[in-house]
Design an enzyme around this catalytic site. Structure first.
Site, mmCIF file in Angstrom:
data_model
loop_
_atom_site.group_PDB
_atom_site.id
_atom_site.type_symbol
_atom_site.label_atom_id
_atom_site.label_comp_id
_atom_site.label_asym_id
_atom_site.label_seq_id
_atom_site.Cartn_x
_atom_site.Cartn_y
_atom_site.Cartn_z
ATOM 1 N N GLY A 12 40.171 36.355 33.165
ATOM 2 C CA GLY A 12 40.192 35.885 34.557
ATOM 3 C C GLY A 12 39.518 34.541 34.715
ATOM 4 N N SER A 14 41.047 31.656 35.303
ATOM 5 C CA SER A 14 41.869 30.671 36.004
ATOM 6 C C SER A 14 41.178 30.126 37.247
ATOM 7 C CB SER A 14 43.228 31.293 36.380
ATOM 8 O OG SER A 14 43.053 32.524 37.043
ATOM 9 N N ARG A 15 40.204 30.883 37.775
ATOM 10 C CA ARG A 15 39.576 30.464 39.042
ATOM 11 C C ARG A 15 38.116 30.898 39.059
ATOM 12 N NH1 ARG A 15 41.603 33.842 42.870
ATOM 13 N NH2 ARG A 15 42.956 35.141 41.602
ATOM 14 N N ASP A 63 47.603 40.705 31.135
ATOM 15 C CA ASP A 63 47.092 41.606 32.166
ATOM 16 C C ASP A 63 46.105 42.547 31.469
ATOM 17 O OD1 ASP A 63 46.556 43.631 33.927
ATOM 18 O OD2 ASP A 63 48.651 44.046 34.428
ATOM 19 N N ASN A 90 35.411 39.184 32.819
ATOM 20 C CA ASN A 90 35.170 38.664 34.171
ATOM 21 C C ASN A 90 36.281 39.038 35.148
ATOM 22 O OD1 ASN A 90 34.173 36.420 36.187
ATOM 23 N ND2 ASN A 90 36.325 35.960 35.768
ATOM 24 N N SER A 142 28.316 43.699 39.350
ATOM 25 C CA SER A 142 28.040 43.168 40.692
ATOM 26 C C SER A 142 26.818 43.883 41.251
ATOM 27 C CB SER A 142 29.230 43.450 41.618
ATOM 28 O OG SER A 142 28.882 43.198 42.966
ATOM 29 N N TYR A 155 35.489 49.344 44.557
ATOM 30 C CA TYR A 155 34.903 48.202 43.842
ATOM 31 C C TYR A 155 33.520 48.555 43.277
ATOM 32 C CZ TYR A 155 33.320 43.346 43.169
ATOM 33 O OH TYR A 155 32.838 42.178 42.642
ATOM 34 N N ALA A 157 32.326 51.518 42.599
ATOM 35 C CA ALA A 157 32.467 52.505 41.514
ATOM 36 C C ALA A 157 32.860 51.786 40.228
ATOM 37 C CB ALA A 157 33.517 53.553 41.886
ATOM 38 N N LYS A 159 32.241 48.683 39.396
ATOM 39 C CA LYS A 159 31.149 47.820 38.921
ATOM 40 C C LYS A 159 29.972 48.653 38.388
ATOM 41 C CE LYS A 159 33.212 43.954 39.605
ATOM 42 N NZ LYS A 159 33.533 43.091 38.451
HETATM 43 P P1 NAP Z 1 38.435 35.339 41.986
HETATM 44 O O1 NAP Z 1 38.140 33.949 42.375
HETATM 45 O O2 NAP Z 1 39.261 36.202 42.879
HETATM 46 O O3 NAP Z 1 39.119 35.318 40.509
HETATM 47 C C1 NAP Z 1 39.492 36.500 39.894
HETATM 48 C C2 NAP Z 1 40.023 36.209 38.508
HETATM 49 O O4 NAP Z 1 40.405 37.444 37.890
HETATM 50 C C3 NAP Z 1 41.237 35.307 38.522
HETATM 51 O O5 NAP Z 1 41.118 34.351 37.490
HETATM 52 C C4 NAP Z 1 42.371 36.285 38.234
HETATM 53 O O6 NAP Z 1 43.417 35.681 37.483
HETATM 54 C C5 NAP Z 1 41.685 37.285 37.331
HETATM 55 N N1 NAP Z 1 42.409 38.557 37.255
HETATM 56 C C6 NAP Z 1 42.666 39.444 38.253
HETATM 57 N N2 NAP Z 1 43.378 40.479 37.774
HETATM 58 C C7 NAP Z 1 43.567 40.254 36.441
HETATM 59 C C8 NAP Z 1 44.213 40.974 35.403
HETATM 60 N N3 NAP Z 1 44.815 42.149 35.631
HETATM 61 N N4 NAP Z 1 44.226 40.434 34.158
HETATM 62 C C9 NAP Z 1 43.616 39.253 33.901
HETATM 63 N N5 NAP Z 1 42.994 38.524 34.851
HETATM 64 C C10 NAP Z 1 42.964 39.024 36.113
HETATM 65 O O7 NAP Z 1 37.098 36.171 41.733
HETATM 66 P P2 NAP Z 1 35.584 35.697 41.434
HETATM 67 O O8 NAP Z 1 34.864 35.721 42.708
HETATM 68 O O9 NAP Z 1 35.573 34.485 40.589
HETATM 69 O O10 NAP Z 1 35.080 36.958 40.605
HETATM 70 C C11 NAP Z 1 34.996 36.991 39.187
HETATM 71 C C12 NAP Z 1 34.284 38.265 38.771
HETATM 72 O O11 NAP Z 1 32.974 38.278 39.345
HETATM 73 C C13 NAP Z 1 34.961 39.545 39.248
HETATM 74 O O12 NAP Z 1 34.819 40.559 38.271
HETATM 75 C C14 NAP Z 1 34.180 39.908 40.488
HETATM 76 O O13 NAP Z 1 34.258 41.266 40.771
HETATM 77 C C15 NAP Z 1 32.787 39.475 40.082
HETATM 78 N N6 NAP Z 1 31.880 39.246 41.217
HETATM 79 C C16 NAP Z 1 32.170 38.296 42.152
HETATM 80 C C17 NAP Z 1 31.288 38.104 43.208
HETATM 81 C C18 NAP Z 1 31.516 37.075 44.285
HETATM 82 O O14 NAP Z 1 30.746 37.047 45.245
HETATM 83 N N7 NAP Z 1 32.508 36.214 44.175
HETATM 84 C C19 NAP Z 1 30.134 38.899 43.296
HETATM 85 C C20 NAP Z 1 29.879 39.853 42.326
HETATM 86 C C21 NAP Z 1 30.766 40.010 41.273
HETATM 87 P P3 NAP Z 1 44.903 35.404 38.107
HETATM 88 O O15 NAP Z 1 44.715 34.748 39.427
HETATM 89 O O16 NAP Z 1 45.510 34.534 37.071
HETATM 90 O O17 NAP Z 1 45.539 36.742 38.209
#
Ligand code: NAP
Length: 247
Positions: A12, A14-15, A63, A90, A142, A155, A157, A159
């Site tokens: 993950g 890409s973003r 995936d 991630n 998380s 979510y 559960a 994490k």
């Molecule tokens: P995000 O901007 O929504 O990015 C999510 C990433 O996961 C994207 O690159 C997406 O890729 C990828 N992804 C989703 N489903 C996938 C799959 N089946 N196979 C491979 N890649 C997949 O999220 P983020 O905020 O950066 O979060 C990253 C991680 O940190 C997550 O695990 C999230 O739960 C955790 N987190 C985030 C926060 C927060 O506040 N943002 C807080 C605590 C924990 P595509 O777009 O290419 O599908």
């Protein structure tokens, strides 16, 4: 003797947080495999940014929730690069809703990507890491997995599950020189939290002792440390990077 370049896989990437981790590990000197599922252009942009900063990377679609696809992905990376030194789990999604109204599909889908995805990747990367007798596995949990959060039963559960998975894998793999840790971010500014209403955002900020949302780079710094030589004696831990929320 020239040291061997480390190979890192960031799922993950890409973003958001994944992209920041990929950029940071490349800056630390690793070749980074930028994994994505749907966002091909964004993954290419991550690679472009890494290369512009003088690093090396490639984007590979997989995936992670698909057991067989993950197996083929890690086999291919191991064959082409000869080694996999770092895995960062991630990839993650949210499908929020109150427990009483949450659909079975929303529960299953979040568990499938967030928890089973991490299991699939650890399961398939461990073959190569066991052969090497070294490796670093870091999974993004998380604070919600530690504290719980209304509207996020699925979510939270997933994490919390990552924490149990991390500790079990750490115990199983320690004797082979592989460390396994989790990083538990608090609220971080990414696409995932940009959807929050101003009211929810204000309430969230009020829970953060440092008083503001983190940046993806804050999480990347912790991952960089846990992936480094310096963290060799740390395994089975959950490092909260959350402005003090879960203390
Ligand atoms: P995000 O901007 O929504 O990015 C999510 C990433 O996961 C994207 O690159 C997406 O890729 C990828 N992804 C989703 N489903 C996938 C799959 N089946 N196979 C491979 N890649 C997949 O999220 P983020 O905020 O950066 O979060 C990253 C991680 O940190 C997550 O695990 C999230 O739960 C955790 N987190 C985030 C926060 C927060 O506040 N943002 C807080 C605590 C924990 P595509 O777009 O290419 O599908």
């Amino acid at each position: 003797m020239e040291s061997v370049k480390r190979t890192a896989v960031v799922t993950g990437a890409s973003r958001g947080i994944g992209r920041a981790i990929a950029l940071r590990l490349a800056k630390d000197g690793a070749f980074v495999v930028v994994n994505y599922n749907g966002s091909e252009e964004s993954a290419a942009e991550t690679v472009k940014q890494i290369e512009a900063a003088g690093g090396q990377a490639e984007a590979v679609r997989c995936d992670v929730s698909d057991f067989e696809a993950a197996e083929a992905f890690f086999k291919d990376v191991a064959e082409r690069h000869g080694r996999i030194d770092i895995l960062v789990n991630n990839a993650g999604i949210t499908r929020d809703g109150l427990l009483m109204r949450m659909t079975e599909e929303d529960f299953d889908q979040v568990l499938r990507v967030n928890l089973k995805g991490a299991f699939n990747c650890i399961r398939h990367v461990s073959r190569q890491m066991l052969k090497q007798r070294s490796g670093r596995i870091i999974s993004i949990s998380s604070v919600s997995g530690v504290m719980g959060n209304p509207g996020q039963a699925n979510y939270c559960a997933s994490k919390a599950g990552i924490i149990g998975l991390t500790k079990s894998a750490a115990r199983e793999l320690a004797s082979r020189g592989i460390t396994v840790n989790a990083v538990a971010p608090g609220f971080v500014d990414t696409d995932m939290t940009r959807v929050l209403s101003d009211e929810v955002r204000e309430r969230a900020t009020a829970q953060i002792p440092l008083g503001y949302f983190g940046k993806p780079e804050d999480i990347a710094s912790a991952v960089s440390f846990l992936a480094s030589e310096a963290a060799g004696y740390i395994t089975g831990q959950v490092l909260c990077v959350d402005g003090g929320m879960a203390m």
